[in-house]
Design a protein around this motif. Structure first.
Motif, PDB file in Angstrom:
ATOM      1  N   PRO A 232       0.830  -1.216   0.000  1.00 36.36           N
ATOM      2  CA  PRO A 232       0.000   0.000   0.000  1.00 36.36           C
ATOM      3  C   PRO A 232       0.856   1.253   0.000  1.00 36.36           C
ATOM      4  N   ALA A 233       0.386   2.279  -0.701  1.00 33.15           N
ATOM      5  CA  ALA A 233       1.101   3.559  -0.723  1.00 33.15           C
ATOM      6  C   ALA A 233       0.954   4.302   0.594  1.00 33.15           C
ATOM      7  N   ILE A 234      -0.162   4.128   1.277  1.00 30.52           N
ATOM      8  CA  ILE A 234      -0.426   4.734   2.591  1.00 30.52           C
ATOM      9  C   ILE A 234      -0.689   3.608   3.569  1.00 30.52           C
ATOM     10  N   VAL A 235       0.015   3.630   4.688  1.00 33.95           N
ATOM     11  CA  VAL A 235      -0.099   2.561   5.676  1.00 33.95           C
ATOM     12  C   VAL A 235      -1.006   2.949   6.831  1.00 33.95           C
ATOM     13  N   LYS A 236      -0.869   4.162   7.342  1.00 34.24           N
ATOM     14  CA  LYS A 236      -1.652   4.633   8.475  1.00 34.24           C
ATOM     15  C   LYS A 236      -2.405   5.900   8.093  1.00 34.24           C
ATOM     16  N   PRO A 237      -3.584   6.137   8.664  1.00 29.27           N
ATOM     17  CA  PRO A 237      -4.277   5.331   9.693  1.00 29.27           C
ATOM     18  C   PRO A 237      -4.872   4.018   9.175  1.00 29.27           C
ATOM     19  N   ARG A 238      -4.953   3.852   7.839  1.00 33.78           N
ATOM     20  CA  ARG A 238      -5.371   2.573   7.271  1.00 33.78           C
ATOM     21  C   ARG A 238      -4.694   2.405   5.926  1.00 33.78           C
ATOM     22  N   ALA A 239      -4.555   1.173   5.495  1.00 31.80           N
ATOM     23  CA  ALA A 239      -3.859   0.883   4.250  1.00 31.80           C
ATOM     24  C   ALA A 239      -4.686   1.335   3.051  1.00 31.80           C
ATOM     25  N   LEU A 240      -4.044   2.091   2.165  1.00 25.22           N
ATOM     26  CA  LEU A 240      -4.696   2.579   0.953  1.00 25.22           C
ATOM     27  C   LEU A 240      -3.759   2.409  -0.228  1.00 25.22           C
ATOM     28  N   TRP A 241      -4.357   2.064  -1.374  1.00 26.51           N
ATOM     29  CA  TRP A 241      -3.618   1.941  -2.624  1.00 26.51           C
ATOM     30  C   TRP A 241      -4.065   3.055  -3.564  1.00 26.51           C
ATOM     31  N   THR A 242      -3.147   3.556  -4.379  1.00 36.07           N
ATOM     32  CA  THR A 242      -3.459   4.648  -5.298  1.00 36.07           C
ATOM     33  C   THR A 242      -3.985   4.116  -6.625  1.00 36.07           C
ATOM     34  N   GLY A 243      -4.578   5.022  -7.407  1.00 37.00           N
ATOM     35  CA  GLY A 243      -5.016   4.657  -8.746  1.00 37.00           C
ATOM     36  C   GLY A 243      -3.854   4.296  -9.653  1.00 37.00           C
ATOM     37  N   PHE A 244      -2.672   4.917  -9.412  1.00 42.61           N
ATOM     38  CA  PHE A 244      -1.482   4.555 -10.175  1.00 42.61           C
ATOM     39  C   PHE A 244      -1.149   3.080  -9.990  1.00 42.61           C
ATOM     40  N   GLN A 245      -1.242   2.610  -8.748  1.00 44.04           N
ATOM     41  CA  GLN A 245      -0.935   1.206  -8.470  1.00 44.04           C
ATOM     42  C   GLN A 245      -1.971   0.274  -9.095  1.00 44.04           C
ATOM     43  N   ALA A 246      -3.238   0.683  -9.055  1.00 45.40           N
ATOM     44  CA  ALA A 246      -4.282  -0.137  -9.675  1.00 45.40           C
ATOM     45  C   ALA A 246      -4.085  -0.221 -11.189  1.00 45.40           C
ATOM     46  N   PHE A 247      -3.748   0.904 -11.819  1.00 48.06           N
ATOM     47  CA  PHE A 247      -3.517   0.896 -13.267  1.00 48.06           C
ATOM     48  C   PHE A 247      -2.280   0.082 -13.617  1.00 48.06           C
ATOM     49  N   GLY A 248      -1.290   0.081 -12.743  1.00 43.54           N
ATOM     50  CA  GLY A 248      -0.088  -0.693 -12.997  1.00 43.54           C
ATOM     51  C   GLY A 248      -0.332  -2.183 -13.060  1.00 43.54           C
ATOM     52  N   LEU A 249      -1.426  -2.652 -12.457  1.00 41.91           N
ATOM     53  CA  LEU A 249      -1.752  -4.078 -12.533  1.00 41.91           C
ATOM     54  C   LEU A 249      -2.094  -4.516 -13.955  1.00 41.91           C
ATOM     55  N   LEU A 250      -2.437  -3.559 -14.828  1.00 41.44           N
ATOM     56  CA  LEU A 250      -2.813  -3.868 -16.202  1.00 41.44           C
ATOM     57  C   LEU A 250      -1.622  -3.934 -17.140  1.00 41.44           C
TER      58      LEU A 250
END
Length: 350
Positions: A232-250
């Motif tokens: 995840p790009a952000i760990v705290k206060p909760r784990a979040l993933w960016t749209g860049f990371q989601a697009f990179g899955l493609l």
């Protein structure tokens, strides 16, 4: 194709399905039971074809209920030992297939067909697709395929042809397949690319405001080729993933891509996207063309297939709508417009 009558053609309403692959078409079950394809019995498919022949009584009963008298006979016969045999009322022994027999079976999943939307005026108007049977009443294709067919979903009809001879099927696959005509003759750009809803969703996905929770990124990852999620790009206060990371899955893991507008992809990871979304389309400097040139047409089609299903899932999560507020003009914008008009009248209008 030239509007001549043929017994191995079907016409129905055209609709879209973004979860379909760009090389697939959904054919109504009612049509698949009326049209036949000849298949010769070999040691590899004997059991499969024998099961179809044994089950033809069910198919014939359905056809009889619909009243297709001619097709009732057409679906129910085989060519064996130089003799054409009608299967209706035959015993199990007479319906036993031998190697070399030809079974005229109903259309099923995986059969090759080619489609056109009249008038077919240039090469890309005729495309070979893989059939899949569904219980609906219309032909369904991926919306991206509408571009070469010059069609849409406002009532257009699609013509589907079922090649009978083996050499006709080979020509259909080798000459009309989407892989064989992926590039436009005039520009060299891909004939299909992200458009309309898919293009809007891709632009929203790579914006700086797209963040996803663990369940959301896992749901999007189901539609991508990569099976491992990044950290995840952000760990705290909760784990979040960016749209860049989601697009990179493609993207292919070894992809390197950049544009003059600030887009940078390194090792299959989107680093920056810039404000211009033209690279998401199918132009000369587009990502799709770069994937096609570096990895081949199969990887480009796999990218489009994953994009369509993931981006549609993204729209289910994020949503996209237009309201009256999007068309309202603020007082500051009105003043700027008035100043421009006054300046134009003063300097350019005689």
């Amino acid at each position: 194709i030239l509007s001549k009558m043929t017994q191995y053609c079907a016409i129905a309403l055209l609709t879209g399905d973004a979860y379909l692959g760009v090389e697939e078409i959904l054919i109504p079950d009612e049509i698949s039971r009326q049209v036949t394809l000849p298949e010769r019995v070999t040691s590899f498919n004997a059991d499969k074809l024998q099961a179809i022949v044994n089950d033809l009584q069910v198919c014939l009963a359905c056809l009889y209920c619909f009243g297709f008298d001619f097709r009732e006979y057409q679906v129910g016969f085989i060519e064996q030992n130089g003799v054409t045999c009608d299967l209706r009322g035959q015993s199990a022994e007479r319906r036993q297939l031998e190697i070399g027999a030809v079974v005229h079976r109903p259309v099923r999943d995986g059969d090759l067909v080619f489609v056109s939307r009249h008038p077919a005026v240039y090469k890309h108007s005729v495309i070979a697709l893989t059939a899949r049977i569904h219980p609906g009443k219309s032909f369904r294709i991926n919306p991206l395929v509408c571009s070469p067919l010059k069609g849409d979903f406002d009532g257009d009809r699609l013509h589907v042809y079922f090649p009978q001879a083996e050499d006709a099927r080979v020509e259909t696959r080798e000459l009309m397949g989407l892989k064989q005509q992926f590039q436009a003759l005039s520009s060299g750009n891909p004939v299909i690319s992200l458009t309309q809803d898919m293009l809007v969703a891709a632009y929203m996905l790579v914006s700086r405001h797209s963040f996803f929770t663990a369940p959301q990124i896992q749901q999007l990852g189901l539609h991508a080729d990569r099976w491992s999620l990044p950290d995840p790009a952000i760990v705290k206060p909760r784990a979040l993933w960016t749209g860049f990371q989601a697009f990179g899955l493609l993207l292919p893991s070894e992809l390197a891509f950049s544009t003059r507008t600030g887009v940078l992809i390194s090792d299959g990871e989107l680093v920056t996207a810039g404000d211009d979304g033209s690279w998401l389309g199918g132009g000369t400097d587009s990502l799709l063309r770069a994937i096609h040139e570096k990895f081949g047409v199969a990887e480009a089609i796999a990218y489009l297939d994953s994009c369509c299903s993931m981006l549609k899932e993204f729209l289910h999560i994020e949503g996209f709508s237009i309201g009256l507020g999007d068309f309202s003009v603020s007082d500051r914008q009105r003043e700027a417009i008035s100043e421009l008009l006054a300046y134009a009248k003063e300097n350019y209008v005689e």
